[in-house]
Design a protein around this motif. Structure first.
Motif, PDB file in Angstrom:
ATOM      1  N   GLU A 279       0.817  -1.205   0.000  1.00 55.48           N
ATOM      2  CA  GLU A 279       0.000   0.000   0.000  1.00 55.48           C
ATOM      3  C   GLU A 279       0.853   1.259   0.000  1.00 55.48           C
ATOM      4  O   GLU A 279       0.499   2.248  -0.625  1.00 55.48           O
ATOM      5  CB  GLU A 279      -0.919   0.015   1.234  1.00 55.48           C
ATOM      6  CG  GLU A 279      -1.930  -1.120   1.260  1.00 55.48           C
ATOM      7  CD  GLU A 279      -3.001  -0.977   0.215  1.00 55.48           C
ATOM      8  OE1 GLU A 279      -3.454   0.163  -0.030  1.00 55.48           O
ATOM      9  OE2 GLU A 279      -3.386  -1.997  -0.370  1.00 55.48           O
ATOM     10  N   HIS A 280       1.980   1.210   0.739  1.00 58.85           N
ATOM     11  CA  HIS A 280       2.813   2.398   0.860  1.00 58.85           C
ATOM     12  C   HIS A 280       4.215   1.983   1.295  1.00 58.85           C
ATOM     13  O   HIS A 280       4.384   1.059   2.079  1.00 58.85           O
ATOM     14  CB  HIS A 280       2.214   3.345   1.911  1.00 58.85           C
ATOM     15  CG  HIS A 280       3.012   4.582   2.136  1.00 58.85           C
ATOM     16  ND1 HIS A 280       3.029   5.612   1.245  1.00 58.85           N
ATOM     17  CD2 HIS A 280       3.838   4.935   3.144  1.00 58.85           C
ATOM     18  CE1 HIS A 280       3.827   6.567   1.707  1.00 58.85           C
ATOM     19  NE2 HIS A 280       4.329   6.179   2.855  1.00 58.85           N
ATOM     20  N   THR A 281       5.205   2.667   0.762  1.00 61.53           N
ATOM     21  CA  THR A 281       6.583   2.439   1.199  1.00 61.53           C
ATOM     22  C   THR A 281       7.256   3.782   1.454  1.00 61.53           C
ATOM     23  O   THR A 281       6.912   4.792   0.851  1.00 61.53           O
ATOM     24  CB  THR A 281       7.409   1.686   0.128  1.00 61.53           C
ATOM     25  OG1 THR A 281       7.424   2.458  -1.071  1.00 61.53           O
ATOM     26  CG2 THR A 281       6.859   0.321  -0.138  1.00 61.53           C
ATOM     27  N   SER A 282       8.196   3.764   2.372  1.00 63.80           N
ATOM     28  CA  SER A 282       9.068   4.907   2.614  1.00 63.80           C
ATOM     29  C   SER A 282      10.454   4.345   2.920  1.00 63.80           C
ATOM     30  O   SER A 282      10.684   3.149   2.735  1.00 63.80           O
ATOM     31  CB  SER A 282       8.539   5.785   3.744  1.00 63.80           C
ATOM     32  OG  SER A 282       8.540   5.073   4.952  1.00 63.80           O
TER      33      SER A 282
ATOM     34  N   ARG B 253       9.968   2.017   6.182  1.00 68.14           N
ATOM     35  CA  ARG B 253       8.631   1.596   6.587  1.00 68.14           C
ATOM     36  C   ARG B 253       7.894   1.070   5.379  1.00 68.14           C
ATOM     37  O   ARG B 253       7.995   1.606   4.280  1.00 68.14           O
ATOM     38  CB  ARG B 253       7.869   2.770   7.193  1.00 68.14           C
ATOM     39  CG  ARG B 253       6.627   2.354   7.895  1.00 68.14           C
ATOM     40  CD  ARG B 253       6.080   3.518   8.720  1.00 68.14           C
ATOM     41  NE  ARG B 253       4.957   3.127   9.517  1.00 68.14           N
ATOM     42  CZ  ARG B 253       3.766   2.789   9.045  1.00 68.14           C
ATOM     43  NH1 ARG B 253       3.551   2.790   7.756  1.00 68.14           N
ATOM     44  NH2 ARG B 253       2.792   2.456   9.845  1.00 68.14           N
ATOM     45  N   LEU B 254       7.136   0.022   5.601  1.00 72.35           N
ATOM     46  CA  LEU B 254       6.363  -0.618   4.551  1.00 72.35           C
ATOM     47  C   LEU B 254       4.971  -0.888   5.096  1.00 72.35           C
ATOM     48  O   LEU B 254       4.829  -1.353   6.225  1.00 72.35           O
ATOM     49  CB  LEU B 254       7.054  -1.936   4.152  1.00 72.35           C
ATOM     50  CG  LEU B 254       6.340  -2.893   3.233  1.00 72.35           C
ATOM     51  CD1 LEU B 254       6.264  -2.302   1.830  1.00 72.35           C
ATOM     52  CD2 LEU B 254       7.095  -4.209   3.194  1.00 72.35           C
ATOM     53  N   ARG B 255       3.947  -0.576   4.330  1.00 73.59           N
ATOM     54  CA  ARG B 255       2.572  -0.880   4.736  1.00 73.59           C
ATOM     55  C   ARG B 255       1.975  -1.784   3.683  1.00 73.59           C
ATOM     56  O   ARG B 255       1.981  -1.457   2.495  1.00 73.59           O
ATOM     57  CB  ARG B 255       1.745   0.389   4.896  1.00 73.59           C
ATOM     58  CG  ARG B 255       0.401   0.126   5.541  1.00 73.59           C
ATOM     59  CD  ARG B 255      -0.283   1.400   5.975  1.00 73.59           C
ATOM     60  NE  ARG B 255      -0.135   2.495   5.053  1.00 73.59           N
ATOM     61  CZ  ARG B 255      -1.054   2.846   4.152  1.00 73.59           C
ATOM     62  NH1 ARG B 255      -2.172   2.190   4.057  1.00 73.59           N
ATOM     63  NH2 ARG B 255      -0.829   3.882   3.351  1.00 73.59           N
ATOM     64  N   ILE B 256       1.496  -2.954   4.130  1.00 69.62           N
ATOM     65  CA  ILE B 256       0.929  -3.933   3.208  1.00 69.62           C
ATOM     66  C   ILE B 256      -0.490  -4.269   3.630  1.00 69.62           C
ATOM     67  O   ILE B 256      -0.930  -3.933   4.732  1.00 69.62           O
ATOM     68  CB  ILE B 256       1.775  -5.227   3.153  1.00 69.62           C
ATOM     69  CG1 ILE B 256       1.791  -5.928   4.525  1.00 69.62           C
ATOM     70  CG2 ILE B 256       3.174  -4.940   2.652  1.00 69.62           C
ATOM     71  CD1 ILE B 256       2.437  -7.292   4.507  1.00 69.62           C
TER      72      ILE B 256
ATOM     73  N   ILE C 152       5.141  -2.350   8.687  1.00 75.03           N
ATOM     74  CA  ILE C 152       6.399  -3.038   8.985  1.00 75.03           C
ATOM     75  C   ILE C 152       7.518  -2.002   8.967  1.00 75.03           C
ATOM     76  O   ILE C 152       7.733  -1.343   7.954  1.00 75.03           O
ATOM     77  CB  ILE C 152       6.695  -4.141   7.949  1.00 75.03           C
ATOM     78  CG1 ILE C 152       5.544  -5.155   7.904  1.00 75.03           C
ATOM     79  CG2 ILE C 152       8.022  -4.819   8.255  1.00 75.03           C
ATOM     80  CD1 ILE C 152       5.645  -6.141   6.772  1.00 75.03           C
ATOM     81  N   ARG C 153       8.218  -1.877  10.092  1.00 68.12           N
ATOM     82  CA  ARG C 153       9.379  -0.995  10.164  1.00 68.12           C
ATOM     83  C   ARG C 153      10.614  -1.888  10.020  1.00 68.12           C
ATOM     84  O   ARG C 153      10.741  -2.902  10.703  1.00 68.12           O
ATOM     85  CB  ARG C 153       9.420  -0.268  11.500  1.00 68.12           C
ATOM     86  CG  ARG C 153      10.534   0.755  11.590  1.00 68.12           C
ATOM     87  CD  ARG C 153      10.431   1.616  12.811  1.00 68.12           C
ATOM     88  NE  ARG C 153       9.171   2.339  12.899  1.00 68.12           N
ATOM     89  CZ  ARG C 153       8.899   3.489  12.270  1.00 68.12           C
ATOM     90  NH1 ARG C 153       9.802   4.012  11.489  1.00 68.12           N
ATOM     91  NH2 ARG C 153       7.737   4.078  12.422  1.00 68.12           N
ATOM     92  N   TYR C 154      11.504  -1.505   9.116  1.00 65.80           N
ATOM     93  CA  TYR C 154      12.670  -2.342   8.820  1.00 65.80           C
ATOM     94  C   TYR C 154      13.920  -1.488   8.672  1.00 65.80           C
ATOM     95  O   TYR C 154      13.859  -0.292   8.414  1.00 65.80           O
ATOM     96  CB  TYR C 154      12.435  -3.159   7.546  1.00 65.80           C
ATOM     97  CG  TYR C 154      12.267  -2.315   6.306  1.00 65.80           C
ATOM     98  CD1 TYR C 154      13.348  -2.014   5.501  1.00 65.80           C
ATOM     99  CD2 TYR C 154      11.023  -1.820   5.952  1.00 65.80           C
ATOM    100  CE1 TYR C 154      13.208  -1.231   4.371  1.00 65.80           C
ATOM    101  CE2 TYR C 154      10.868  -1.036   4.827  1.00 65.80           C
ATOM    102  CZ  TYR C 154      11.959  -0.751   4.037  1.00 65.80           C
ATOM    103  OH  TYR C 154      11.804   0.034   2.923  1.00 65.80           O
TER     104      TYR C 154
ATOM    105  N   VAL D 285      13.127  -7.710   2.582  1.00 63.13           N
ATOM    106  CA  VAL D 285      11.855  -7.889   3.295  1.00 63.13           C
ATOM    107  C   VAL D 285      10.795  -8.443   2.352  1.00 63.13           C
ATOM    108  O   VAL D 285      10.076  -9.381   2.691  1.00 63.13           O
ATOM    109  CB  VAL D 285      11.403  -6.558   3.924  1.00 63.13           C
ATOM    110  CG1 VAL D 285      10.040  -6.710   4.581  1.00 63.13           C
ATOM    111  CG2 VAL D 285      12.428  -6.072   4.931  1.00 63.13           C
ATOM    112  N   THR D 286      10.706  -7.882   1.146  1.00 62.27           N
ATOM    113  CA  THR D 286       9.679  -8.358   0.208  1.00 62.27           C
ATOM    114  C   THR D 286       9.972  -9.779  -0.264  1.00 62.27           C
ATOM    115  O   THR D 286       9.038 -10.553  -0.500  1.00 62.27           O
ATOM    116  CB  THR D 286       9.544  -7.407  -0.990  1.00 62.27           C
ATOM    117  OG1 THR D 286      10.814  -7.251  -1.619  1.00 62.27           O
ATOM    118  CG2 THR D 286       9.006  -6.057  -0.555  1.00 62.27           C
TER     119      THR D 286
END
Length: 139
Positions: free
Chosen positions: A6-9, A12-15, A54-56, A63-64
Motif C-alpha cells: 500500500e505504501h513504502t518509505s 517503513r512498509l505498509r501492506i 512493517i518498520r525495517y 523484506v519483500t
C-alpha cells in the motif's frame, strides 16, 4: 504470501493481506513470523483498515523476498491451533467449580451492591455505577 504493498518509505512498509480478515490469533502468528525476518524491527496491525505496518532496517528487497516466501496458509493453520487451545469446551466448563471462599466473596459483593442500590439516592447510585463503568474494575 499474497499481499499488496500500500505504501513504502525509507524504512517503513505498509501492506494489506486481501485473503481474509486477520483474527487475533493470526495477528499473533503473523507478528512472530514478520518480526523474525532479519532487519524487521516492528510490526503494527491496523485492524480498522486491514493493513500491516512493517518498520525495517536495510533493503526493502530483502523484506519483500521474505514476504513472498511466507505461506499464509501456515499462518492460518497455526492461528486455528492457538484458537483451539485457548477455547474452553463445554465439558471443561461443567468440571470447573468455584471455591467456597470465592463464592462467599461474590455473594457478599452482590448483597452489598443490592443494599446500596436500595438505600442510596438515585444520583449517587448513577455516579457509582458510572465510576464502575469508566474504570471497568474487576472484583
Amino acid at each position: 504470501m499474497n499481499y499488496h504493498i500500500e505504501h513504502t518509505s525509507n524504512h517503513r512498509l505498509r501492506i494489506r493481506v486481501p485473503d481474509s480478515a486477520l483474527t487475533d490469533a493470526s495477528q499473533e502468528v503473523l507478528a512472530y513470523a514478520l518480526e523474525s525476518i532479519p532487519g524487521v524491527s516492528k510490526v503494527v496491525f491496523y485492524t480498522a483498515t486491514g493493513g500491516i505496518g512493517i518498520r525495517y532496517d536495510g533493503a526493502l528487497s530483502e523484506v519483500t523476498d521474505r514476504l513472498d516466501r511466507l505461506r499464509f496458509d501456515n499462518v492460518e493453520m497455526m492461528a486455528r491451533e492457538i484458537e483451539r487451545q485457548e477455547s474452553i469446551g463445554v465439558e471443561e466448563l461443567r468440571e470447573r467449580k468455584l471455591s467456597p471462599k470465592l463464592k462467599r466473596k461474590l455473594r457478599t459483593r452482590i448483597a452489598l451492591e443490592s443494599a446500596a442500590d436500595l438505600l442510596l439516592p438515585a444520583p449517587i447510585q448513577m455516579g457509582y455505577h458510572l465510576y464502575q463503568l469508566i474504570t471497568l474494575r474487576e472484583f
